[in-house]
Design a protein around this motif. Structure first.
Motif: not given
Ligand SMILES: C[S@@+](CC[C@H](N)C(=O)[O-])C[C@H]1O[C@@H](n2cnc3c(N)ncnc32)[C@H](O)[C@@H]1O
Length: 274
Positions: A124-147
């Motif tokens: 997310k930070k990298r995308i922001e640094q690059l000034g790229l536009k994330t489409p409004g349809q994207v949802r970021y879901v933090p999840c560790d599959f093991e835990r």
């Protein structure tokens, strides 16, 4: 691999850079027609084009092929399934750029990018640094599959559990325990009819290869045969199980290529439908 702003990342997280570097190398140097055209991969990486070329020159051709083949196969299947679903769940998304590439063409499709929290924060930070536009349809879901519970993680980001979805899980199962793989597959197999997954496995034959190539930095936890994964998928609730066979991959994607890309021997993409 990157220039130093990734201090919180582990070796497993850094595998996402390797996969993206292979897609970037194919974008920069692969013969036309490209198998997979990921124009965002070079940008997302903190590497110069020359560094990407240097990296890809050292990568075995079958490894480079596996990264572009699995993404192409997945997005071909996704395009074919598009009429029956509006949710795409990218498990272990790494530097996947589907949403960035699609932009407005996503229309009503919601893309849930699921990854281990430290890597997702980096992306997310990298995308922001690059000034790229994330489409409004994207949802970021933090999840560790093991835990963590994938169910709860997705619910927190507005996932509609009663609607069908397309799921990709590319280049991840080898880093997970069988228990974590089964748990996530169980969730996937409980999706409504018409839902589909593409999952990759590293087969047991790769163990010997990796021993010979002692320089591989990342530990693989699970080597899974097609038979075992087919059983896991059936137990989880999937019915139609369709691996991308070597014959089909050659016919559909590799025939007549001049860049020497070859079918990966022990890495397999498998599609399955609920
Ligand atoms: C080889 S990369 C593949 C990335 C992407 N799917 C691709 O094809 O480019 C593996 C990804 O799995 C993620 N991953 C590995 N272990 C994980 C875990 N326990 N929970 C969530 N994500 C994990 C890593 O953070 C990384 O993004």
């Amino acid at each position: 691999m990157s220039s130093g702003s990734d201090g919180a990342l582990s070796e497993v997280h850094r595998t996402a850079f390797m996969a993206a570097a292979m897609r970037a190398g194919h974008f920069l140097e692969g013969a036309e027609p490209k198998i997979f055209r990921d124009q965002f991969a070079p940008q997302l990486l903190e590497m110069s084009d020359d560094e990407i070329r240097e990296f890809t020159a050292k990568v075995p051709l079958e490894m480079a092929a596996s990264c572009v083949l699995r993404s192409r196969f997945t997005e071909d299947r996704l395009a074919a399934a598009r009429g029956r679903l509006n949710q795409y769940v990218v498990l272990g998304a790494g530097l996947d750029s589907y949403a960035l590439r699609m932009g407005d063409a996503l229309e009503s499709m919601i893309v849930f990018e699921v990854d281990d929290p430290p890597f997702q924060a980096w992306k997310k930070k990298r995308i922001e640094q690059l000034g790229l536009k994330t489409p409004g349809q994207v949802r970021y879901v933090p999840c560790d599959f093991e835990r963590m519970s994938i169910d709860q993680a997705l619910a927190a980001q507005g996932f509609a559990a009663d609607e069908p979805c397309f799921i990709s899980w590319l280049g991840v199962t080898q880093y997970l325990t069988r228990e974590a793989i089964r748990t996530t597959l169980r969730w996937a197999g409980e999706r409504p009819a018409g839902s589909e997954i593409v999952v990759t496995i590293v087969e047991p034959g790769a163990q010997e290869q990796r021993r010979a190539r002692a320089s591989d930095p990342v530990h693989f936890v699970s080597f899974i045969s097609l038979e075992e994964m087919s059983d896991m998928l059936r137990e989880a609730g999937f019915s139609r199980i369709e691996p991308l066979t070597q014959v089909a991959a050659r016919e559909a994607y590799l025939k007549g290529r001049t860049d020497g890309l070859i079918i990966p021997e022990f890495q397999l993409s498998i599609a399955a439908i609920v």
